[in-house]
Design a protein around this motif. Structure first.
Motif, PDB file in Angstrom:
ATOM      1  N   ARG A 165       1.052  -9.479   2.285  1.00 22.65           N
ATOM      2  CA  ARG A 165       0.538  -8.131   2.035  1.00 22.65           C
ATOM      3  C   ARG A 165      -0.991  -8.106   2.045  1.00 22.65           C
ATOM      4  O   ARG A 165      -1.599  -7.165   2.563  1.00 22.65           O
ATOM      5  CB  ARG A 165       1.085  -7.603   0.706  1.00 22.65           C
ATOM      6  CG  ARG A 165       2.525  -7.080   0.821  1.00 22.65           C
ATOM      7  CD  ARG A 165       3.007  -6.467  -0.453  1.00 22.65           C
ATOM      8  NE  ARG A 165       3.312  -7.495  -1.447  1.00 22.65           N
ATOM      9  CZ  ARG A 165       3.671  -7.240  -2.709  1.00 22.65           C
ATOM     10  NH1 ARG A 165       3.736  -5.989  -3.125  1.00 22.65           N
ATOM     11  NH2 ARG A 165       3.951  -8.218  -3.540  1.00 22.65           N
ATOM     12  N   ALA A 217      -5.558  -4.232   8.409  1.00 22.78           N
ATOM     13  CA  ALA A 217      -5.721  -2.782   8.519  1.00 22.78           C
ATOM     14  C   ALA A 217      -7.186  -2.385   8.334  1.00 22.78           C
ATOM     15  O   ALA A 217      -7.721  -1.558   9.080  1.00 22.78           O
ATOM     16  CB  ALA A 217      -4.845  -2.078   7.472  1.00 22.78           C
ATOM     17  N   GLU A 256      -2.539   3.642   4.548  1.00 19.32           N
ATOM     18  CA  GLU A 256      -1.805   4.305   5.624  1.00 19.32           C
ATOM     19  C   GLU A 256      -1.722   3.405   6.854  1.00 19.32           C
ATOM     20  O   GLU A 256      -0.660   3.270   7.468  1.00 19.32           O
ATOM     21  CB  GLU A 256      -2.490   5.626   5.980  1.00 19.32           C
ATOM     22  CG  GLU A 256      -1.752   6.411   7.063  1.00 19.32           C
ATOM     23  CD  GLU A 256      -2.429   7.740   7.367  1.00 19.32           C
ATOM     24  OE1 GLU A 256      -1.891   8.504   8.191  1.00 19.32           O
ATOM     25  OE2 GLU A 256      -3.508   8.011   6.789  1.00 19.32           O
ATOM     26  N   ARG A 257      -2.830   2.754   7.222  1.00 16.43           N
ATOM     27  CA  ARG A 257      -2.817   1.886   8.392  1.00 16.43           C
ATOM     28  C   ARG A 257      -1.941   0.652   8.152  1.00 16.43           C
ATOM     29  O   ARG A 257      -1.274   0.167   9.072  1.00 16.43           O
ATOM     30  CB  ARG A 257      -4.242   1.456   8.728  1.00 16.43           C
ATOM     31  CG  ARG A 257      -4.361   0.460   9.891  1.00 16.43           C
ATOM     32  CD  ARG A 257      -3.790   1.029  11.188  1.00 16.43           C
ATOM     33  NE  ARG A 257      -4.545   2.125  11.698  1.00 16.43           N
ATOM     34  CZ  ARG A 257      -5.529   2.031  12.597  1.00 16.43           C
ATOM     35  NH1 ARG A 257      -5.878   0.847  13.077  1.00 16.43           N
ATOM     36  NH2 ARG A 257      -6.155   3.105  13.018  1.00 16.43           N
ATOM     37  N   ALA A 258      -1.923   0.160   6.905  1.00 16.90           N
ATOM     38  CA  ALA A 258      -1.115  -1.020   6.578  1.00 16.90           C
ATOM     39  C   ALA A 258       0.348  -0.670   6.329  1.00 16.90           C
ATOM     40  O   ALA A 258       1.167  -1.569   6.127  1.00 16.90           O
ATOM     41  CB  ALA A 258      -1.690  -1.721   5.359  1.00 16.90           C
ATOM     42  N   ASP A 259       0.659   0.646   6.344  1.00 15.29           N
ATOM     43  CA  ASP A 259       2.033   1.112   6.119  1.00 15.29           C
ATOM     44  C   ASP A 259       2.563   0.641   4.768  1.00 15.29           C
ATOM     45  O   ASP A 259       3.649   0.088   4.654  1.00 15.29           O
ATOM     46  CB  ASP A 259       2.960   0.638   7.242  1.00 15.29           C
ATOM     47  CG  ASP A 259       4.289   1.404   7.253  1.00 15.29           C
ATOM     48  OD1 ASP A 259       4.310   2.527   6.720  1.00 15.29           O
ATOM     49  OD2 ASP A 259       5.282   0.860   7.777  1.00 15.29           O
ATOM     50  N   MET A 260       1.753   0.906   3.731  1.00 13.71           N
ATOM     51  CA  MET A 260       2.166   0.585   2.370  1.00 13.71           C
ATOM     52  C   MET A 260       1.571   1.622   1.426  1.00 13.71           C
ATOM     53  O   MET A 260       0.589   2.292   1.789  1.00 13.71           O
ATOM     54  CB  MET A 260       1.753  -0.825   1.963  1.00 13.71           C
ATOM     55  CG  MET A 260       0.253  -1.091   1.958  1.00 13.71           C
ATOM     56  SD  MET A 260      -0.175  -2.784   1.423  1.00 13.71           S
ATOM     57  CE  MET A 260       0.500  -3.767   2.766  1.00 13.71           C
TER      58      MET A 260
END
Length: 214
Positions: A17, A24, A44-48
């Motif tokens: 993570r 990201a 948002e870019r890391a999708d978390m």
């Protein structure tokens, strides 16, 4: 008698993570620069969720400090790559090789250009960069000493770290003007690097018969 506590390494899932967060942030830096970076855009870019980012990094400067450490790890690695001793005739050969390796890192990594060379006004990042420069200066000093017989250098000035910082000022000017390090200003930066070292290293520095062991 109780055993002393030891620092725990992050679990593999946490390391993944953290890597995702830094990847990201690196991508966003390349696209938008430092000013538009936020915990929410990184999440948002890391999708978390943002809470996951906050769990590892309390602020944007904390993320950028971690990225700065990653970038300097790449610089350290380039100083530790093998060098063919027999190919070196002059200390300028070694300085050019080192600077070309560092320039290749800047060329390939927009985040490195943004954090190290661009004007962002983030004190924490600037201080972290300077601390890393001190370590790089020591590594470079050891590298030069491995291949050449160095004269006595001042103890109150880190000559090699300062030479790098002066070269970086030229590269920073290029990034400010052109968004990249142009070949012309890359050459000027290397000349500045050599010119400063030349204040302390004689024109004909004796080369060692064989390189000192690492």
């Amino acid at each position: 008698m109780p055993r002393p506590a030891t620092a725990r390494k992050p679990r593999a899932s946490s390391q993944l993570r953290i890597a995702g967060i830094l990847d990201a942030a690196r991508a966003l830096l390349a696209e938008q620069g430092v000013a538009n970076l936020s915990i929410y855009s990184v999440a948002e870019r890391a999708d978390m969720p943002p809470s996951s980012v906050y769990h590892f990094f309390s602020s944007v400067p904390a993320i950028l400090e971690a990225l700065t450490a990653d970038i300097h790890a790449a610089f350290r690695a380039c100083l530790q790559q093998p060098i063919e001793h027999d190919d070196l005739r002059h200390w300028h050969d070694l300085s050019r090789l080192v600077e070309e390796r560092m320039l290749s890192i800047y060329a390939a990594d927009a985040a490195a250009r943004q954090l190290i060379l661009a004007q962002h006004g983030l004190t924490e990042v600037t201080q972290a960069d300077r601390q890393h420069d001190i370590e790089l200066g020591r590594l470079m000093h050891a590298l030069f000493e491995r291949h050449f017989e160095l004269p006595v250098l001042p103890e109150d000035v880190d000559v090699f770290a300062l030479a790098m910082e002066l070269g970086d000022r030229v590269y920073a000017r290029s990034v400010q003007l052109h968004g990249e390090i142009t070949p012309r200003l890359a050459e000027e930066g290397m000349r500045v690097f050599d010119a400063y070292l030349g204040l302390y290293l004689p024109p004909y520095l004796p080369k060692r018969t064989t390189a000192l062991p690492i």
